[in-house]
Design a protein around this motif. Structure first.
Motif, mmCIF file in Angstrom:
data_model
loop_
_atom_site.group_PDB
_atom_site.id
_atom_site.type_symbol
_atom_site.label_atom_id
_atom_site.label_comp_id
_atom_site.label_asym_id
_atom_site.label_seq_id
_atom_site.Cartn_x
_atom_site.Cartn_y
_atom_site.Cartn_z
ATOM 1 N N ARG A 90 0.813 -1.222 0.000
ATOM 2 C CA ARG A 90 0.000 0.000 0.000
ATOM 3 C C ARG A 90 0.844 1.268 0.000
ATOM 4 O O ARG A 90 0.317 2.348 0.300
ATOM 5 C CB ARG A 90 -0.929 -0.010 1.228
ATOM 6 N N PRO A 98 -11.544 -3.178 -4.233
ATOM 7 C CA PRO A 98 -11.153 -3.333 -5.649
ATOM 8 C C PRO A 98 -10.948 -4.791 -6.040
ATOM 9 O O PRO A 98 -11.337 -5.213 -7.133
ATOM 10 C CB PRO A 98 -9.834 -2.548 -5.729
ATOM 11 N N ASN A 128 -10.396 1.827 -7.809
ATOM 12 C CA ASN A 128 -8.938 1.819 -7.777
ATOM 13 C C ASN A 128 -8.387 3.225 -7.955
ATOM 14 O O ASN A 128 -7.489 3.650 -7.231
ATOM 15 C CB ASN A 128 -8.391 0.910 -8.885
ATOM 16 N N ASN A 145 -9.133 5.541 -4.849
ATOM 17 C CA ASN A 145 -8.256 5.268 -3.712
ATOM 18 C C ASN A 145 -6.806 5.626 -4.015
ATOM 19 O O ASN A 145 -6.090 6.155 -3.159
ATOM 20 C CB ASN A 145 -8.354 3.796 -3.308
ATOM 21 N N ALA A 146 -6.352 5.318 -5.239
ATOM 22 C CA ALA A 146 -4.956 5.557 -5.585
ATOM 23 C C ALA A 146 -4.632 7.044 -5.662
ATOM 24 O O ALA A 146 -3.525 7.460 -5.306
ATOM 25 C CB ALA A 146 -4.625 4.882 -6.915
ATOM 26 N N PHE A 169 -0.409 5.357 -6.039
ATOM 27 C CA PHE A 169 -0.494 4.184 -6.913
ATOM 28 C C PHE A 169 0.493 3.127 -6.424
ATOM 29 O O PHE A 169 1.575 2.939 -6.972
ATOM 30 C CB PHE A 169 -0.217 4.595 -8.356
ATOM 31 N N TYR A 171 -2.795 -1.394 -5.921
ATOM 32 C CA TYR A 171 -3.696 -0.789 -6.901
ATOM 33 C C TYR A 171 -3.199 -1.023 -8.323
ATOM 34 O O TYR A 171 -4.007 -1.248 -9.240
ATOM 35 C CB TYR A 171 -3.846 0.702 -6.614
ATOM 36 N N LEU A 181 -5.410 -2.885 -11.112
ATOM 37 C CA LEU A 181 -5.678 -2.159 -12.357
ATOM 38 C C LEU A 181 -5.196 -2.957 -13.568
ATOM 39 O O LEU A 181 -5.860 -2.971 -14.621
ATOM 40 C CB LEU A 181 -4.991 -0.795 -12.319
#
Length: 595
Positions: free
Chosen positions: A40, A367, A383, A386-387, A392, A396, A400
């Motif tokens: 994260r 996600p 995604n 949040n990113a 990123f 994520y 993605l």
């Protein structure tokens, strides 16, 4: 006669050993936390990310910290590097503060503060926007000590130059540059040089704010790099406590070190420092088994290791909402969803979160859940939402990439994988192929975005509407989520579709339990007549007899449910009457039996 110096030495080494063993234990307990920290934490290779961080004071330390955090992809490597930095801090600090004998144990206190700072975050790990947090503070403090060591190795008349240097490197070290000036000034007898250094210190942040960082808030410049855990709606001041203690200890060490080798107390110093460090870390550390299990299940779900997800679900008796969703996805992939789901538990407990921050399935795994249910557009949207806020990070970027692969966008797949390939240990990473189940579910979910919610109830409500699908896997999901909603109307519609698509197949246990319940308590005109097992029907009658016997004056429904959990907690009936329901978007529980 006992040699007192040898006794002091033995006490020092025993104290150091005790602290080292404690640190190893804490780092081992938090291995999954460190993996999640890497998963994260944002690090994007290239000039834009580098220049974005360097545009703020302390940005270089954050950049270095962000890269080092990616080493937690293999927690043993990351924790080894972090421990090596702390060992350097201990020995450099002894030299920089000129500690001797038992007084060297004072350097355990800064290490304890830095250890505490990486194990006390709790659910802030999912929403924190501080880049490079996990290493930047340790690297910054080590740089400060190296500067202090270099300054104290030069003649005192040069200290004024070091004070000016400390002010000049403020954009690099942030609040550690100010701490360096204070420690250097307090390490020697106060003279006009020290007064001038402190005077410059008072205006340093203001000068830099006026010249280079006017677009930032003054408080973000004065204590640049000092972590603060604040969102527009929440704040958690106690997470900044380890850094305030770190600063206070660093200032007190040069003031108190000269008194620490007194024959009367020098044997006591290592014991007190070790005890204080251990007590502080243990009291501030966040530890909850569900917190760790959630992280493990998300990690296994990312790797499509559904057998391991199910193994963890079997071992956990009181799962959280995130664990329930991942468990049901695992059953969808491994089989037995409508035979095992309620046996493994669908009654979610609240997460243990002593902070004010609100964290839910949305932040932890939504996600991933959207992707596995074929809700690709929702997954992509969430995604990005949040990113943009948290960065990123690999988590994520991986989701993605899989979403882009699911919609057949090869250019986006290449773009995301290129970003991942620049990270340590991701050089050969490629997304797993899209499964047939996900492809089938994609056809059931409309292409357009159908809501603004991203919650557990939104997912449950959306999937329970798939009762007209001609897909076997979708009909199974629709039936389960109609049962989770305790919605008899959707249950009957889903059951008819499920039976038509699974003709001549065995009637699943939990679907049979729900069928018996709704036939008995929620009659409708268009019902189906299906055969049920006599043993299941007899157990249903026993369930109601037991419930009637438990219904005593003054007993709440929660108390009755807890008393019946051990015997009937593995049934749909128990969930329907006592379980924590997934609410629909209007806030109502859509069923008749609950009353």
């Amino acid at each position: 006669m006992i040699n007192k110096s040898k006794v002091s030495g033995i006490i020092l080494y025993v104290s150091l050993l005790a602290f080292i063993l404690f640190t190893i234990c804490i780092l081992y307990l938090n291995q999954e936390v460190f993996y999640t920290a890497h998963d994260r934490s944002e690090f994007i290779f290239g000039a834009p990310f580098f220049h974005t961080l360097l545009s703020k004071p302390f940005g270089l330390m954050q950049y270095v910290g962000a890269w080092l955090t990616q080493l937690f992809c293999h927690p043993a490597i990351g924790t080894g590097v972090m421990a090596a930095i702390w060992v350097l801090i201990f020995f450099v600090g002894i030299k920089a503060f000129r500690l001797q004998g038992s007084a060297s144990a004072l350097m355990l206190l800064p290490v304890a503060c830095l250890l505490t700072s990486v194990v006390d975050l709790g659910y802030w790990i999912y929403v924190s926007t501080i880049r490079g947090y996990w290493f930047s503070q340790s690297v910054g403090y080590l740089a400060m000590l190296l500067l202090l060591l270099a300054a104290r190795c030069t003649p005192r008349k040069w200290h004024l130059i070091w004070y000016l240097l400390g002010i000049c490197i403020y954009p690099v070290l942030g609040w550690y540059a100010l701490l360096f000036v204070l420690c250097l000034a307090l390490s020697e007898k106060i003279t006009w040089r020290e007064f001038l250094g402190v005077f410059l210190l008072l205006f340093a942040a203001g000068i830099w704010h006026a010249q280079c960082y006017s677009y930032l808030k003054p408080e973000d410049v004065v204590l640049a790099g000092l972590p603060r855990f604040i969102t527009p709606s929440d704040s958690t001041p106690h997470l900044t406590l380890p850094f305030w203690v770190l600063g206070a200890v660093s200032i007190l060490i040069p003031l108190c070190s000269k008194y620490m080798n007194s024959p009367k107390i020098k044997w006591l110093v290592p014991v007190l420092c070790t005890a204080a460090g251990i007590a502080f870390t243990w009291s501030q550390m966040y530890h909850d088994q569900n917190y760790i299990d959630e992280m493990r299940m998300v990690r296994h779900a990312e790797d499509d290791n559904w057998k391991e997800v199910l193994r963890m679900a079997e071992e956990n008796e009181r799962p959280t909402t995130t664990m329930i969703f991942l468990k049901n996805i695992a059953l969808m992939n491994e089989g037995g969803l409508l035979d095992r789901s309620f046996k493994l538990g669908n009654d979610a407990v609240n997460i243990y979160n002593p902070d004010s921050i609100h964290v839910s399935l949305l932040d932890i795994a939504s996600p991933l859940v959207y992707y596995n249910y074929g809700m690709i557009n929702e997954g992509i949207r969430l995604n990005f939402e949040n990113a943009i806020q948290a960065g990123f990070s690999p988590f994520y970027l991986k989701v993605l990439t899989r979403c882009a692969l699911a919609v057949g966008d090869g250019q986006l797949v290449e773009r995301y994988t290129t970003l991942l390939h620049h990270l340590p240990f991701y050089g050969n990473w490629q997304p797993a192929p899209v499964t047939e189940k996900i492809k089938a579910l994609q056809k059931c979910y409309p292409d357009e975005l159908t809501g603004v919610e991203n919650s557990d109830s939104y997912i449950v409500n959306g999937i329970s509407l798939w009762y007209n699908s001609d897909s076997k896997v979708a009909s199974e999901q629709a039936l389960l989520y109609a049962m989770l909603r305790c919605d008899s109307r959707r249950f009957w519609a889903s059951l008819r579709n499920f039976v038509n698509l699974h003709m001549n197949e065995q009637f699943p246990l939990h679907a049979m339990e729900a069928y018996i319940l709704y036939m008995d308590k929620a009659p409708e005109e268009k019902r189906m007549m299906l055969p049920v097992e006599q043993s299941v029907f007899e157990r249903y009658k026993q369930f109601w007899n037991t419930l009637e016997s438990k219904a005593k004056p003054g007993m709440t429904i929660q108390q009755a449910g807890e008393e019946m959990r051990e015997e009937y907690g593995d049934t749909y009936w128990w969930y329907n009457i006592f379980g924590r329901k997934f609410m629909n978007p209007t806030g109502n529980i859509g069923h008749e039996v609950h009353s």
